[in-house]
Design a protein around this motif. Structure first.
Motif, PDB file in Angstrom:
ATOM      1  N   VAL A 256       0.849  -1.303  -0.064  1.00  0.00           N
ATOM      2  CA  VAL A 256      -0.001  -0.042   0.025  1.00  0.00           C
ATOM      3  C   VAL A 256       1.077   1.280  -0.034  1.00  0.00           C
ATOM      4  O   VAL A 256       1.452   1.527   1.051  1.00  0.00           O
ATOM      5  N   LEU A 257       0.850   1.796  -1.040  1.00  0.00           N
ATOM      6  CA  LEU A 257       1.813   3.048  -1.198  1.00  0.00           C
ATOM      7  C   LEU A 257       1.132   4.286  -0.931  1.00  0.00           C
ATOM      8  O   LEU A 257       0.211   4.217  -1.254  1.00  0.00           O
ATOM      9  N   GLY A 258       1.920   5.185  -0.419  1.00  0.00           N
ATOM     10  CA  GLY A 258       1.496   6.617  -0.299  1.00  0.00           C
ATOM     11  C   GLY A 258       0.489   6.838   1.056  1.00  0.00           C
ATOM     12  O   GLY A 258       0.083   7.928   1.224  1.00  0.00           O
ATOM     13  N   GLY A 259       0.469   5.762   1.941  1.00  0.00           N
ATOM     14  CA  GLY A 259      -0.461   6.015   3.071  1.00  0.00           C
ATOM     15  C   GLY A 259       0.606   5.970   4.150  1.00  0.00           C
ATOM     16  O   GLY A 259       1.658   5.857   4.353  1.00  0.00           O
ATOM     17  N   ARG A 260      -0.105   5.624   5.234  1.00  0.00           N
ATOM     18  CA  ARG A 260       0.600   5.380   6.573  1.00  0.00           C
ATOM     19  C   ARG A 260       1.285   4.068   6.563  1.00  0.00           C
ATOM     20  O   ARG A 260       2.409   3.895   7.027  1.00  0.00           O
ATOM     21  N   GLU A 475     -10.629  -4.412   7.753  1.00  0.00           N
ATOM     22  CA  GLU A 475     -10.731  -3.393   6.450  1.00  0.00           C
ATOM     23  C   GLU A 475     -10.771  -2.212   6.747  1.00  0.00           C
ATOM     24  O   GLU A 475     -10.224  -1.126   5.940  1.00  0.00           O
ATOM     25  N   ALA A 476     -11.297  -1.607   8.004  1.00  0.00           N
ATOM     26  CA  ALA A 476     -11.312  -0.081   8.581  1.00  0.00           C
ATOM     27  C   ALA A 476      -9.945   0.162   8.732  1.00  0.00           C
ATOM     28  O   ALA A 476      -9.546   1.214   8.331  1.00  0.00           O
ATOM     29  N   ALA A 477      -9.320  -0.482   9.275  1.00  0.00           N
ATOM     30  CA  ALA A 477      -7.656  -0.547   9.498  1.00  0.00           C
ATOM     31  C   ALA A 477      -6.909  -0.256   8.423  1.00  0.00           C
ATOM     32  O   ALA A 477      -6.036   0.666   8.284  1.00  0.00           O
ATOM     33  N   ARG A 478      -7.133  -1.131   7.389  1.00  0.00           N
ATOM     34  CA  ARG A 478      -6.394  -1.054   6.154  1.00  0.00           C
ATOM     35  C   ARG A 478      -6.814   0.163   5.496  1.00  0.00           C
ATOM     36  O   ARG A 478      -5.743   0.692   4.800  1.00  0.00           O
ATOM     37  N   THR A 479      -8.203   0.571   5.292  1.00  0.00           N
ATOM     38  CA  THR A 479      -8.350   1.757   4.810  1.00  0.00           C
ATOM     39  C   THR A 479      -7.662   3.039   5.399  1.00  0.00           C
ATOM     40  O   THR A 479      -7.192   3.811   4.788  1.00  0.00           O
ATOM     41  N   PHE A 480      -7.619   2.942   6.878  1.00  0.00           N
ATOM     42  CA  PHE A 480      -6.845   3.978   7.403  1.00  0.00           C
ATOM     43  C   PHE A 480      -5.374   3.926   7.099  1.00  0.00           C
ATOM     44  O   PHE A 480      -4.869   5.151   7.104  1.00  0.00           O
ATOM     45  N   ALA A 481      -4.848   2.919   7.288  1.00  0.00           N
ATOM     46  CA  ALA A 481      -3.586   2.681   6.903  1.00  0.00           C
ATOM     47  C   ALA A 481      -3.189   3.225   5.691  1.00  0.00           C
ATOM     48  O   ALA A 481      -2.026   3.839   5.293  1.00  0.00           O
ATOM     49  N   ALA A 482      -4.081   3.176   4.742  1.00  0.00           N
ATOM     50  CA  ALA A 482      -3.873   3.551   3.379  1.00  0.00           C
ATOM     51  C   ALA A 482      -3.910   4.903   3.241  1.00  0.00           C
ATOM     52  O   ALA A 482      -3.692   5.735   2.016  1.00  0.00           O
ATOM     53  N   GLY A 483      -4.552   5.982   4.109  1.00  0.00           N
ATOM     54  CA  GLY A 483      -4.697   7.370   4.139  1.00  0.00           C
ATOM     55  C   GLY A 483      -5.909   7.666   3.970  1.00  0.00           C
ATOM     56  O   GLY A 483      -6.170   8.763   3.863  1.00  0.00           O
ATOM     57  N   GLY A 484      -6.819   6.966   4.092  1.00  0.00           N
ATOM     58  CA  GLY A 484      -8.259   7.255   3.900  1.00  0.00           C
ATOM     59  C   GLY A 484      -8.923   7.034   5.340  1.00  0.00           C
ATOM     60  O   GLY A 484      -8.487   6.703   6.014  1.00  0.00           O
ATOM     61  N   PRO A 485     -10.237   7.739   5.229  1.00  0.00           N
ATOM     62  CA  PRO A 485     -10.983   7.645   6.498  1.00  0.00           C
ATOM     63  C   PRO A 485     -11.463   6.125   7.069  1.00  0.00           C
ATOM     64  O   PRO A 485     -11.370   5.282   6.065  1.00  0.00           O
ATOM     65  N   ALA A 486     -11.267   5.711   8.046  1.00  0.00           N
ATOM     66  CA  ALA A 486     -11.577   4.483   8.798  1.00  0.00           C
ATOM     67  C   ALA A 486     -13.095   4.029   8.333  1.00  0.00           C
ATOM     68  O   ALA A 486     -13.259   3.016   8.444  1.00  0.00           O
TER      69      ALA A 486
END
Length: 511
Positions: A256-260, A475-486
């Motif tokens: 996952v590039l560009g996120g946390r 899935e919420a954690a993955r979204t947050f780690a990628a830089g999006g809202p959880a």
């Protein structure tokens, strides 16, 4: 498939007969013989399995038909008996009296119910402290009450003398007495307001107690007879439970590039240690199977949230016993508060709810949920059939779950618009209660706190019965780690008040 597993259930006529002492001692004594022992507990209790795990050398697991459904009891037993390696024997400690279960459920979730689901023989532990010949009548009643149940052996506990033993033993007919345990008050496992003191809070003393129990059982119980009893259990024609069901594909492990985060396996911080020791083993296995890396965090050891944390899980325990030490780790509570303000997904049960509040018994906590809590003398205890009132990191509106409440604290929520200004504003708009359920005599109650990113409640839920909770959180954690809202798009909860754009700040701040 058909799986052979020697097994037996340790039961009693009621609470206080010594089930936990005998079951734990049996696990330790059988392990000392070189056997691999799989330890299990009927019901939702977290504390007894901690002693079982210490005795058996592998994690103690729960078997509760109310929380996970009847169909999962035998598969969960087999999963525990094959994780991490195949066990030679499974020992299942019962709950309360042999036939006591869900109130109004006619024995549902009782020890007898679970023993029947497992086709397992029952070993009945009887406290003889206040009876001798009457023990025979009691045993006769318990062995004949349910013809589908196999009560296959008796252990007499708390026997005062050889004469006392002879009188009690002579009164028992048609069933073998496989052990007689003397009255030995020096072996003590301390208890307090919610039961025994967990192993995590007194490990050196707990180790000594378990060793003493193993010696006691080895000396006074016929282990060969018990192993023969266990071997009489028929093979189970079920497939062991798996945290990765066949119909759910394994998560891909791609960058996952560009996120946390740096990979698709988000890091989930799960609180543990003496203050937060109540977590079902299957919950962690489900998180890992859904694609998360689970990192343990012990607040009392001075831990902080790990770098790149993508979700936080705070389970049950005894924060009220460690409140000053929890408050002393102000850096961690600040981490959690800032993480929640950044829109990170946070899930808390019971003790976790108390930690997320503003104060516990007047001592500052993490201040994520506008709530204060305090200890009381009143015990809140029981199964709950709850309906979700919010889309959250775990739930969707209208979903039903079965859970369990067990606490002596009360929580008082504050109205945000009447409270001190929020700077910065909280990440979730339109907060609501997490659950609603019916109460005895009619009426309904609401409980907990839920938003798009935070789910906090007194209710304990076993995720093996609701595996979608773990998958949604990952899935919420993955979204947050990628830089999006959880908040998941599936939840449809709208834009967060604080959209995460940068890693969580690691500054030290007081609550």
């Amino acid at each position: 498939m058909s799986v052979a597993l020697p097994r037996f259930v340790v039961a009693a006529p009621g609470s206080g007969h010594g089930k936990t002492m005998i079951a734990t001692g049996l696990m330790a004594a059988l392990r000392a013989r070189g056997l691999a022992v799989s330890p299990h507990k009927v019901g939702p209790d977290y504390i007894d399995p901690s002693y079982h795990g210490l005795a058996a050398g592998r994690v103690g697991r729960n078997l509760d038909p109310y929380l996970v459904g009847e169909e999962l009891i035998a598969p969960l037993l087999l999963h525990g008996a094959h994780t991490p390696t195949r066990a030679d024997v499974a020992v299942v400690e019962g709950v309360m009296g042999l036939f006591d279960g869900q109130l109004g459920g006619e024995g549902f979730s009782s020890t007898a119910h679970v023993a029947t689901l497992l086709a397992a023989p029952v070993l009945l532990v009887v406290d003889c402290a206040a009876a001798s010949r009457s023990v025979g009548a009691l045993v006769h009643g318990f062995t004949s009450y349910d013809p589908e149940l196999q009560v296959a052996g008796v252990i007499l506990n708390n026997v005062a003398s050889p004469r006392h033993e002879a009188e009690a033993r002579a009164s028992i007919r048609g069933i073998d007495v496989v052990g007689v345990v003397p009255r030995l008050p020096e072996i003590v496992v301390p208890s307090r307001h919610l039961g025994l003191v967990p192993v995590a809070e007194r490990r050196p003393e707990a180790v000594a107690a378990v060793e003493a129990l193993a010696e006691l059982i080895t000396t006074h119980v016929d282990l060969d007879a018990i192993l023969a009893l266990a071997a009489s259990a028929p093979a189970l024609s079920v497939t062991p439970w798996s945290p990765t069901p066949a119909d759910v594909p394994a998560p891909a492990d791609v960058p996952v590039l560009g996120g946390r985060g740096v990979t698709s396996r988000p890091r989930i911080a799960v609180f543990g240690g003496p203050a937060f020791s109540f977590t079902y083993a299957e919950d962690i296995e489900l998180l890992e199977a859904a694609g998360a890396d689970v990192i343990r965090v012990d607040p009392l050891a001075g831990d902080r949230l790990p770098e790149d944390t993508a979700a936080v899980v705070i389970g049950g325990g005894f924060p009220e016993m460690h409140v000053e030490r929890l408050a002393a780790n102000a850096a961690l509570s600040s981490d959690v508060r800032r993480f929640a303000e950044a829109g990170g997904p946070v899930v808390a049960e019971c003790a976790g709810l108390l930690y997320l509040g503003r104060t516990l018994d007047g001592v500052p906590m993490a201040d994520v949920v506008p709530m204060s809590s305090q200890m009381t003398k009143r015990l809140t205890l029981g199964y709950r059939q709850a309906v979700a009132l919010a889309d959250s990191p775990l739930t969707r509106v209208g979903e039903q779950v079965r859970g369990h409440e067990f606490h002596r604290t009360v929580a008082a929520y504050h109205k945000p618009h009447l409270d001190r200004p929020q700077t910065p504003p909280r990440p979730a708009t339109n907060p609501t209660s997490a659950w609603e359920w019916g109460v005895y005599g009619g009426g309904r109650v609401t409980e907990g706190w839920a938003t798009a990113t935070v789910h906090a409640s007194y209710l304990h839920v076993h995720w093996a019965g609701h595996p979608e909770h773990a998958r949604r959180l990952v899935e919420a954690a993955r979204t947050f780690a990628a830089g999006g809202p959880a908040a998941s798009a599936e939840a449809g909860t709208g834009t967060l008040a604080v959209k995460p754009q940068a890693p969580v700040t690691r500054e030290v701040a007081t609550p």
